[in-house]
Write a protein that holds these residues in place. Structure first.
Motif, PDB file in Angstrom:
ATOM      1  N   GLY A 157     -23.279  29.443  22.444  1.00 54.81           N
ATOM      2  CA  GLY A 157     -23.907  30.962  21.794  1.00 54.81           C
ATOM      3  C   GLY A 157     -22.938  31.155  20.676  1.00 54.81           C
ATOM      4  O   GLY A 157     -22.449  30.139  19.832  1.00 54.81           O
ATOM      5  N   GLY A 158     -23.206  32.535  20.063  1.00 60.60           N
ATOM      6  CA  GLY A 158     -22.733  32.642  18.706  1.00 60.60           C
ATOM      7  C   GLY A 158     -23.510  33.676  18.193  1.00 60.60           C
ATOM      8  O   GLY A 158     -24.458  34.079  18.481  1.00 60.60           O
ATOM      9  N   PRO A 159     -23.093  34.185  16.936  1.00 66.65           N
ATOM     10  CA  PRO A 159     -23.968  34.885  15.986  1.00 66.65           C
ATOM     11  C   PRO A 159     -25.361  34.587  15.956  1.00 66.65           C
ATOM     12  O   PRO A 159     -26.227  35.386  16.131  1.00 66.65           O
ATOM     13  N   ALA A 160     -25.582  33.326  15.777  1.00 65.03           N
ATOM     14  CA  ALA A 160     -27.000  32.800  15.470  1.00 65.03           C
ATOM     15  C   ALA A 160     -27.850  33.033  16.884  1.00 65.03           C
ATOM     16  O   ALA A 160     -29.253  33.575  16.617  1.00 65.03           O
ATOM     17  N   TYR A 161     -27.312  33.052  17.968  1.00 65.10           N
ATOM     18  CA  TYR A 161     -28.103  33.306  19.073  1.00 65.10           C
ATOM     19  C   TYR A 161     -28.255  34.754  19.523  1.00 65.10           C
ATOM     20  O   TYR A 161     -29.203  35.021  20.020  1.00 65.10           O
ATOM     21  N   TYR A 162     -27.137  35.604  19.068  1.00 61.71           N
ATOM     22  CA  TYR A 162     -27.397  37.138  19.408  1.00 61.71           C
ATOM     23  C   TYR A 162     -28.278  37.691  18.182  1.00 61.71           C
ATOM     24  O   TYR A 162     -28.964  38.612  18.380  1.00 61.71           O
ATOM     25  N   PHE A 204     -21.087  35.054   2.295  1.00 61.33           N
ATOM     26  CA  PHE A 204     -22.547  35.307   2.755  1.00 61.33           C
ATOM     27  C   PHE A 204     -22.701  35.272   4.296  1.00 61.33           C
ATOM     28  O   PHE A 204     -23.294  36.150   4.762  1.00 61.33           O
ATOM     29  N   MET A 205     -21.950  34.387   4.845  1.00 62.29           N
ATOM     30  CA  MET A 205     -21.764  34.298   6.477  1.00 62.29           C
ATOM     31  C   MET A 205     -21.267  35.685   6.887  1.00 62.29           C
ATOM     32  O   MET A 205     -21.711  35.995   7.919  1.00 62.29           O
ATOM     33  N   VAL A 206     -20.248  36.111   6.375  1.00 61.85           N
ATOM     34  CA  VAL A 206     -19.634  37.453   6.699  1.00 61.85           C
ATOM     35  C   VAL A 206     -20.808  38.541   6.590  1.00 61.85           C
ATOM     36  O   VAL A 206     -20.729  39.251   7.653  1.00 61.85           O
ATOM     37  N   ILE A 207     -21.205  38.735   5.668  1.00 63.53           N
ATOM     38  CA  ILE A 207     -22.284  39.557   5.414  1.00 63.53           C
ATOM     39  C   ILE A 207     -23.500  39.715   6.476  1.00 63.53           C
ATOM     40  O   ILE A 207     -23.838  40.695   7.080  1.00 63.53           O
ATOM     41  N   VAL A 208     -23.880  38.566   6.872  1.00 66.88           N
ATOM     42  CA  VAL A 208     -25.102  38.387   7.654  1.00 66.88           C
ATOM     43  C   VAL A 208     -24.507  38.680   8.944  1.00 66.88           C
ATOM     44  O   VAL A 208     -25.052  39.696   9.798  1.00 66.88           O
ATOM     45  N   ASN A 209     -23.358  38.295   9.436  1.00 65.76           N
ATOM     46  CA  ASN A 209     -22.790  38.620  10.726  1.00 65.76           C
ATOM     47  C   ASN A 209     -22.478  40.030  10.893  1.00 65.76           C
ATOM     48  O   ASN A 209     -22.633  40.592  12.092  1.00 65.76           O
ATOM     49  N   LEU A 210     -21.700  40.637   9.818  1.00 67.60           N
ATOM     50  CA  LEU A 210     -21.522  42.261  10.033  1.00 67.60           C
ATOM     51  C   LEU A 210     -22.619  43.177  10.228  1.00 67.60           C
ATOM     52  O   LEU A 210     -22.679  44.018  10.991  1.00 67.60           O
ATOM     53  N   LYS A 245     -31.895  36.525  19.848  1.00 70.40           N
ATOM     54  CA  LYS A 245     -32.084  36.914  21.076  1.00 70.40           C
ATOM     55  C   LYS A 245     -32.037  38.502  21.146  1.00 70.40           C
ATOM     56  O   LYS A 245     -32.613  39.430  21.822  1.00 70.40           O
ATOM     57  N   GLY A 246     -31.002  39.015  20.631  1.00 74.11           N
ATOM     58  CA  GLY A 246     -30.619  40.570  20.440  1.00 74.11           C
ATOM     59  C   GLY A 246     -31.296  41.265  19.336  1.00 74.11           C
ATOM     60  O   GLY A 246     -32.134  42.375  19.782  1.00 74.11           O
ATOM     61  N   LEU A 247     -31.417  40.811  18.086  1.00 76.21           N
ATOM     62  CA  LEU A 247     -32.215  41.364  17.190  1.00 76.21           C
ATOM     63  C   LEU A 247     -33.672  40.955  16.976  1.00 76.21           C
ATOM     64  O   LEU A 247     -34.576  41.462  16.263  1.00 76.21           O
ATOM     65  N   LYS A 248     -33.748  39.709  17.895  1.00 75.00           N
ATOM     66  CA  LYS A 248     -35.383  38.949  17.642  1.00 75.00           C
ATOM     67  C   LYS A 248     -35.602  38.480  16.177  1.00 75.00           C
ATOM     68  O   LYS A 248     -36.775  38.927  15.671  1.00 75.00           O
ATOM     69  N   LYS A 249     -34.654  38.121  15.517  1.00 78.49           N
ATOM     70  CA  LYS A 249     -34.717  37.584  14.293  1.00 78.49           C
ATOM     71  C   LYS A 249     -34.172  36.049  14.132  1.00 78.49           C
ATOM     72  O   LYS A 249     -33.108  35.775  13.730  1.00 78.49           O
ATOM     73  N   ARG A 250     -35.208  35.156  14.510  1.00 71.17           N
ATOM     74  CA  ARG A 250     -34.751  33.853  14.405  1.00 71.17           C
ATOM     75  C   ARG A 250     -34.401  33.441  13.081  1.00 71.17           C
ATOM     76  O   ARG A 250     -33.343  32.801  12.756  1.00 71.17           O
ATOM     77  N   TRP A 251     -35.032  33.889  11.951  1.00 72.10           N
ATOM     78  CA  TRP A 251     -34.629  33.520  10.409  1.00 72.10           C
ATOM     79  C   TRP A 251     -33.270  34.076  10.198  1.00 72.10           C
ATOM     80  O   TRP A 251     -32.891  33.332   9.533  1.00 72.10           O
ATOM     81  N   MET A 252     -32.917  34.949  10.716  1.00 72.76           N
ATOM     82  CA  MET A 252     -31.510  35.416  10.453  1.00 72.76           C
ATOM     83  C   MET A 252     -30.343  34.686  11.219  1.00 72.76           C
ATOM     84  O   MET A 252     -29.311  34.162  10.666  1.00 72.76           O
ATOM     85  N   GLY A 253     -30.816  34.079  12.317  1.00 73.23           N
ATOM     86  CA  GLY A 253     -29.621  33.219  13.245  1.00 73.23           C
ATOM     87  C   GLY A 253     -29.937  31.932  12.210  1.00 73.23           C
ATOM     88  O   GLY A 253     -28.801  31.296  12.146  1.00 73.23           O
ATOM     89  N   ALA A 254     -31.065  31.442  12.001  1.00 72.70           N
ATOM     90  CA  ALA A 254     -31.217  30.184  11.152  1.00 72.70           C
ATOM     91  C   ALA A 254     -30.136  29.931  10.018  1.00 72.70           C
ATOM     92  O   ALA A 254     -29.553  29.245   9.675  1.00 72.70           O
ATOM     93  N   LEU A 255     -30.229  31.173   9.228  1.00 73.11           N
ATOM     94  CA  LEU A 255     -29.472  31.393   8.121  1.00 73.11           C
ATOM     95  C   LEU A 255     -28.096  31.338   8.377  1.00 73.11           C
ATOM     96  O   LEU A 255     -27.299  30.750   7.553  1.00 73.11           O
ATOM     97  N   PHE A 256     -27.755  32.207   9.454  1.00 72.53           N
ATOM     98  CA  PHE A 256     -26.196  32.163   9.769  1.00 72.53           C
ATOM     99  C   PHE A 256     -25.911  30.782  10.012  1.00 72.53           C
ATOM    100  O   PHE A 256     -24.817  30.298   9.970  1.00 72.53           O
ATOM    101  N   ALA A 257     -26.525  29.979  10.909  1.00 68.55           N
ATOM    102  CA  ALA A 257     -26.289  28.558  11.275  1.00 68.55           C
ATOM    103  C   ALA A 257     -25.951  27.723  10.257  1.00 68.55           C
ATOM    104  O   ALA A 257     -25.038  26.716  10.272  1.00 68.55           O
ATOM    105  N   VAL A 258     -26.893  27.758   9.279  1.00 67.63           N
ATOM    106  CA  VAL A 258     -26.672  26.918   8.048  1.00 67.63           C
ATOM    107  C   VAL A 258     -25.475  27.332   7.282  1.00 67.63           C
ATOM    108  O   VAL A 258     -24.760  26.590   6.865  1.00 67.63           O
ATOM    109  N   LEU A 259     -25.150  28.367   7.178  1.00 63.87           N
ATOM    110  CA  LEU A 259     -23.998  28.929   6.287  1.00 63.87           C
ATOM    111  C   LEU A 259     -22.695  28.557   7.068  1.00 63.87           C
ATOM    112  O   LEU A 259     -21.592  28.133   6.272  1.00 63.87           O
ATOM    113  N   ILE A 260     -22.372  28.692   8.308  1.00 68.28           N
ATOM    114  CA  ILE A 260     -21.460  28.450   9.230  1.00 68.28           C
ATOM    115  C   ILE A 260     -21.141  26.880   9.269  1.00 68.28           C
ATOM    116  O   ILE A 260     -20.105  26.299   9.226  1.00 68.28           O
TER     117      ILE A 260
END
Length: 474
Positions: free
Chosen positions: A130-135, A413-419, A138-153
């Motif tokens: 798990g991790g930010p991409a997963y929450y 960019f990764m930090v901004i998305v996660n925060l 599943k938590g925010l229901k924003k797959r695109w946001m998780g994918a963006l974070f996954a690429v950045l990290i």
């Protein structure tokens, strides 16, 4: 063309890390501190209790202690040796005080993101991930946001940062022992290949041993130096506090530099709020998400309060830091030499090997779990592993100024998305904390279920309370 690109990226990084990101990270940390009613102080004892309980191996996945070691492996890197010396060189001794401050408030950010990672973790062949991409998905229901974070990290931690770490190792060994950088790069690549192709269990075990060895060695050296200079310690501590608030620094125009360097180096060291440690936190098998959240908050305090402070004492207990021409690893090496002899630079090179190699392991796993989020195809994972090994070999022989700048940019960019994500989901983390405290007050060992929090959706890694009752009856 290349220089123009470096200048442009440098200017953007300067804006991100000197202004926007520091304001966001500090502001978020203060908000979580007040929201959690100063969790980092009132639950400090509980953090050590759950860490001790988490040392028991789990057959169905990683133990909380092993997950803690993976995150510490990524946190504890060359920045703990070179970064602190740079902070002192640029911001003076007072930068250490602000480094402590950012660790204290950042511990709550780490608690929130790691608790969320546990709540929204999913099962896989090795246990959980798990991790930010997963929450985000599943938590925010924003797959695109998780994918963006996954690429950045994956780009910043999994590939680029590993090149930087191998570069640090090879340069240190070349300077101290005259070892050919390409030869050392090949050796590192072969050894690392044996670890990553052995799977997450081997990664966890390697991290566990490396972190323990490097922490004991480095803290032991700092403790020895502190003891032999014990009469000077009160003066050093007074110097840190005076420099942090001194009127002469404020009038001299360096007060801002003191604060900013302390905060920047503290953030780079402990990674609180960056979204990296939650990837490791999610792998743990534990009875309640808050337990892993508390353990990861403790990791921030240990990283900065003990390991970074050890580096600060090594430097500040030596008069060498007053020589302004020295900075980074050169300053730490020179300081050690004044304390324990001319053999210190070579010994420090060995320490850098331990610190940097442990970071390679943690960084690799962060990329792996996010590659699996994007694509479960084994070919994608194989390509990633080959890419990591290639970057380790490349970093060992190359100059990586542009690569460092790009890594800083991707991390920003990764930090901004996660925060944004953890601020939006923080209510759930604090609800889990209230559930944990309620059970503790009732004399129970806290257990979490997907229906422990009302209207909680997207949960896969936790049973319902009714399912648990059925298992107990059977």
């Amino acid at each position: 063309m290349e220089q123009a690109l470096i200048n442009a990226i440098g200017a953007l990084n300067n804006f991100l890390w000197s202004n926007l990101l520091i304001i966001l990270l500090v502001g978020t940390g203060f908000y979580f501190t007040f929201k959690s009613r100063f969790l980092q102080f009132r639950m400090l004892k509980e953090m050590f209790i759950v860490l001790k309980e988490g040392k028991t191996d789990s057959k169905s996945g990683l133990s909380p202690f092993q997950a803690f070691c993976i995150s510490m492996a990524a946190r504890v890197g060359t920045g703990n040796i070179t970064g602190i010396a740079i902070a002192i060189a640029l911001g003076g001794p007072g930068a250490i005080f602000w480094m402590w401050v950012i660790a204290l408030i950042g511990a709550t950010s780490s608690f929130v993101e790691s608790t969320l990672a546990q709540i929204y973790k999913i099962k896989d062949k090795d246990g959980f991930r798990g991790g930010p991409a997963y929450y985000m998905e599943k938590g925010l229901k924003k797959r695109w946001m998780g994918a963006l974070f996954a690429v950045l990290i994956t780009l910043s931690f999994g590939l680029v940062f590993n090149a930087v770490q191998s570069n640090t190792i090879s340069v240190a060994f070349e300077n101290s022992f005259g070892i050919d950088r390409l030869t050392l790069g090949i050796i590192m690549t072969v050894v690392f290949a044996a670890i990553i192709f052995g799977g997450i269990k081997r990664i966890a075990k390697a991290s566990e041993y490396i972190v323990i060895v490097l922490a004991v060695l480095y803290i032991g050296i700092a403790l020895f130096i502190t003891i032999i200079n014990i009469t000077e310690v009160p003066g050093v501590l007074m110097l840190i506090f005076k420099s942090a608030f001194g009127l002469d620094q404020a009038l001299g125009g360096s007060f801002a530099a003191i604060i900013m360097n302390g905060i920047k180096r503290g953030l780079f060291s402990n990674e609180a709020g960056m979204g990296s440690a939650p990837n490791a936190a999610a792998t743990a098998v534990t009875s309640h998400p808050v337990k892993q959240g508390l353990i990861q908050a403790l990791g921030v305090l240990i990283d900065t309060g003990i390991i970074c402070t050890s580096s600060a004492l090594i430097v500040l207990l030596s008069p060498v830091y007053k020589q302004t021409q020295l900075s980074g690893i050169e300053l730490t090496q020179a300081s050690l030499a004044t304390h324990i002899g001319s053999w210190a630079p070579g010994f420090l090179a060995l320490m850098i090997l331990l610190f940097a190699f442990s970071t390679l392991i943690g960084n690799y796993y962060y990329g792996e779990t996010n590659i699996e989020f994007l694509n479960t195809n084994k070919i994608a994972l194989m390509v990633y592993r080959i890419g990591v090994l290639a970057m380790i070999l490349f970093g060992a022989v190359a100059k990586v100024q542009l690569v460092w700048d790009l890594a800083d940019l991707f991390m920003g960019f990764m930090v901004i998305v996660n925060l944004i994500a953890i601020l939006l989901l923080s209510k759930i983390a604090f609800s889990a904390l209230n559930d944990y405290i309620h059970q503790k007050k009732a004399g129970k060992d806290p257990h979490f279920y997907k229906d422990s929090i009302e209207n909680l959706e997207g949960i896969e890694g936790w049973p319902t309370s009714s399912q648990n009752k059925k298992r107990n009856v059977m």
